[in-house]
Enzyme design. Structure first.
Site, mmCIF file in Angstrom:
data_model
loop_
_atom_site.group_PDB
_atom_site.id
_atom_site.type_symbol
_atom_site.label_atom_id
_atom_site.label_comp_id
_atom_site.label_asym_id
_atom_site.label_seq_id
_atom_site.Cartn_x
_atom_site.Cartn_y
_atom_site.Cartn_z
ATOM 1 N N CYS A 1 44.282 32.018 38.109
ATOM 2 C CA CYS A 1 45.573 32.673 38.248
ATOM 3 C C CYS A 1 46.444 31.709 39.037
ATOM 4 O O CYS A 1 45.946 30.942 39.857
ATOM 5 C CB CYS A 1 45.329 33.973 38.997
ATOM 6 N N LYS B 1 55.450 49.347 39.970
ATOM 7 C CA LYS B 1 54.514 48.759 39.001
ATOM 8 C C LYS B 1 53.074 48.883 39.507
ATOM 9 O O LYS B 1 52.190 49.319 38.791
ATOM 10 C CB LYS B 1 54.855 47.285 38.780
HETATM 11 C C1 UD1 Z 1 47.355 43.650 44.349
HETATM 12 C C2 UD1 Z 1 48.719 43.650 43.703
HETATM 13 C C3 UD1 Z 1 49.412 42.310 43.910
HETATM 14 C C4 UD1 Z 1 49.445 41.941 45.382
HETATM 15 C C5 UD1 Z 1 48.053 42.031 45.997
HETATM 16 C C6 UD1 Z 1 48.046 41.823 47.500
HETATM 17 C C7 UD1 Z 1 48.406 45.198 41.864
HETATM 18 C C8 UD1 Z 1 48.352 45.406 40.389
HETATM 19 N N1 UD1 Z 1 48.568 43.921 42.304
HETATM 20 O O1 UD1 Z 1 46.582 42.657 43.672
HETATM 21 O O2 UD1 Z 1 50.741 42.415 43.392
HETATM 22 O O3 UD1 Z 1 49.917 40.616 45.522
HETATM 23 O O4 UD1 Z 1 47.476 43.341 45.737
HETATM 24 O O5 UD1 Z 1 48.872 42.745 48.114
HETATM 25 O O6 UD1 Z 1 48.370 46.135 42.635
HETATM 26 N N2 UD1 Z 1 39.682 39.344 46.805
HETATM 27 C C9 UD1 Z 1 38.385 38.885 46.789
HETATM 28 N N3 UD1 Z 1 37.489 39.511 45.988
HETATM 29 C C10 UD1 Z 1 37.813 40.571 45.204
HETATM 30 C C11 UD1 Z 1 39.154 41.044 45.228
HETATM 31 C C12 UD1 Z 1 40.066 40.407 46.037
HETATM 32 O O7 UD1 Z 1 38.047 37.929 47.492
HETATM 33 O O8 UD1 Z 1 36.948 41.105 44.500
HETATM 34 C C13 UD1 Z 1 40.685 38.673 47.652
HETATM 35 C C14 UD1 Z 1 41.798 38.025 46.832
HETATM 36 O O9 UD1 Z 1 41.442 36.747 46.360
HETATM 37 C C15 UD1 Z 1 42.938 37.987 47.814
HETATM 38 C C16 UD1 Z 1 42.721 39.268 48.630
HETATM 39 O O10 UD1 Z 1 41.368 39.648 48.414
HETATM 40 O O11 UD1 Z 1 42.798 36.879 48.666
HETATM 41 C C17 UD1 Z 1 43.651 40.397 48.277
HETATM 42 O O12 UD1 Z 1 43.579 40.659 46.903
HETATM 43 P P1 UD1 Z 1 43.735 42.123 46.312
HETATM 44 O O13 UD1 Z 1 44.213 43.033 47.368
HETATM 45 O O14 UD1 Z 1 42.469 42.483 45.585
HETATM 46 O O15 UD1 Z 1 44.879 41.918 45.237
HETATM 47 P P2 UD1 Z 1 44.993 42.650 43.843
HETATM 48 O O16 UD1 Z 1 44.485 44.029 43.919
HETATM 49 O O17 UD1 Z 1 44.470 41.748 42.781
#
Ligand code: UD1
Length: 418
Positions: free
Chosen positions: A117, A22
């Protein structure tokens, strides 16, 4: 509203085939926005999140059709819109991944911010900082990120955290930019690597995906290609845990063992036997489960997306296990439901102390997010009597035909509509 009813107590046995990933499929679907030629994608799972992505893309001008069960054809001759509306982004956060491709193709984008979320704040600041570093002008208005640029220019992007989504968004923005972009502290997840393979097949120049530094040399245009998405390591891991928690023996076909090293190591530490077989993994357990310490980490560490499932497993281990969640701040909602089923779990901040083995008893439980749902199903498989899981739509976002797959392994599981 659908519910899933599980009668526990059966050791699962047999063979199950892992679907396409996914989290690899979603960003790769968005690459249809980067070219006016058609693309063909194989091994795309039939999931609610994929349907949501196709709806979002259709609104932007992407035509799509299924060719058989797992193959998708997509074509975006011209963009008709530059907006990702709140209604779609709030149901699926990955919708935010259209920001980079829209900017690269059209020079403007209006994308709703995802908002809250169930598993934590999940901001998008890193995505925004990334596209700003490539020269986009960005402002936040009425809950939307509005971004404009002439043509993006390569730049240096330092991610404060190795965000998967931010790495992917910046890669898709940078692939058509003028000059070279460097993403430092990039996410190393296999899904990021699969996106890089897709972009390179399209004629992009992406190097270093899978390491902490990704370099993207911008090109003038990208072409249409065919690409096969990698198998889903989280779905595979969930079946592996199903074998361990029920004391069964499951051949997980196409389990991507090279992406599951941390998971295999933890399951072996717990007392499960994991063997490579054919193109997959056979997981079985005869001895009692042992307690372990688990710390979720960015790849190649133990994935946060298997934390709920692992917690269900550790309720059955003899002794005290400790789970530390370092990726999302409030991803323990499943613990409260597991406690209702008889588990002994104490949460202190980002740490869960699980004492086992607990005799779980079936109960009506509620899913609060996708992976929590799977954790509760696994607990239901190990529990006495019947567990009734509601809010199944979370599960349908990310597990393809789950009741059929578990049913074929001998689980007593059915979906009812009431
Ligand atoms: C992706 C996955 C999700 C998984 C996550 C972590 C997809 C569609 N989803 O989510 O299933 O649980 O990786 O492996 O691929 N963060 C910030 N600022 C940002 C972006 C992220 O602070 O702009 C933080 C988030 O709050 C979190 C961490 O970074 O604590 C990791 O998040 P991220 O790797 O971005 O997760 P997703 O890409 O949303």
């Amino acid at each position: 509203m659908d519910r899933i009813i599980i009668s526990g107590g059966t050791a699962l046995r047999g063979t199950v085939r892992v679907s396409g990933s996914k989290n690899a499929a979603l960003p790769i679907l968005m690459t249809a926005l980067l070219t006016d030629e058609p693309i063909t994608l194989r091994n795309i799972p039939r999931l609610r999140d994929v349907a949501t992505a196709l709806k979002l893309l259709a609104g932007l001008g992407v035509q799509s059709r299924w060719q058989g069960e797992e193959e998708l054809w997509l074509h975006c001759p011209a963009l008709v819109q530059d907006e990702a509306p709140y209604d779609l982004v709030k149901t699926m956060r990955a919708s935010f991944l259209v920001l980079g491709p829209l900017l690269a193709r059209a020079g403007h984008a209006r994308v709703s911010t995802p908002g809250g979320c169930a598993i934590g704040a999940r901001p998008v600041n890193l995505h925004i900082a990334g596209i700003r570093a490539l020269g986009a002008r960005v402002r936040l208005r009425h809950g939307y990120v509005e971004a404009h640029c002439e043509r993006l220019a390569g730049g240096r992007v330092w991610l404060d955290a190795p965000s998967v989504g931010a790495t992917e968004n910046v890669m898709m923005a940078a692939v058509l930019a003028r000059g070279t972009t460097t993403i430092e502290n990039a996410a190393r997840e296999p899904e990021v690597q699969d996106l890089a393979r897709m972009l390179n097949a399209m004629g992009g120049r992406v190097r270093g995906a899978g390491s902490h530094v990704v370099e993207i040399e911008g090109v003038e245009r990208l072409r249409g290609v065919a690409h096969e998405v990698i198998p889903d390591r989280i779905e595979a891991g969930s079946f592996m845990i199903a074998a361990a928690i029920t004391g069964g023996d499951i051949l997980v076909e196409r389990a991507p063992f090279e992406h599951l090293e941390a998971v295999i190591a933890k399951l072996e530490e717990c007392g499960a036997v994991v063997r490579r077989e054919g193109g997959g993994l056979r997981v079985s357990r005869r001895a009692a489960l042992l307690p372990v310490e688990v710390r979720t980490l960015p790849y190649p560490g133990f994935p946060t997306d298997l934390q709920a499932q692992m917690m269900a497993l550790l309720t059955q281990a003899r002794g005290t296990s400790v789970i530390t969640e370092t990726i999302f701040e409030s991803r323990f909602s499943h613990a409260l439901e597991l406690i209702r089923m008889g588990a002994d779990i104490v949460i202190k901040g980002a740490t869960a102390v699980v004492r086992g083995p607990s005799r779980l008893s079936g109960a009506p439980v509620m899913a609060s997010d996708l992976r929590a749902s799977m954790g509760l199903i696994l607990a239901g498989l190990a529990a006495e009597n019947t567990t009734e899981l509601s809010r199944v739509y979370h599960l349908d976002r990310g597990y393809e035909a789950i009741e059929k797959k578990l049913g074929a392994l001998g689980a007593s599981i059915e979906r009812v509509d009431r």
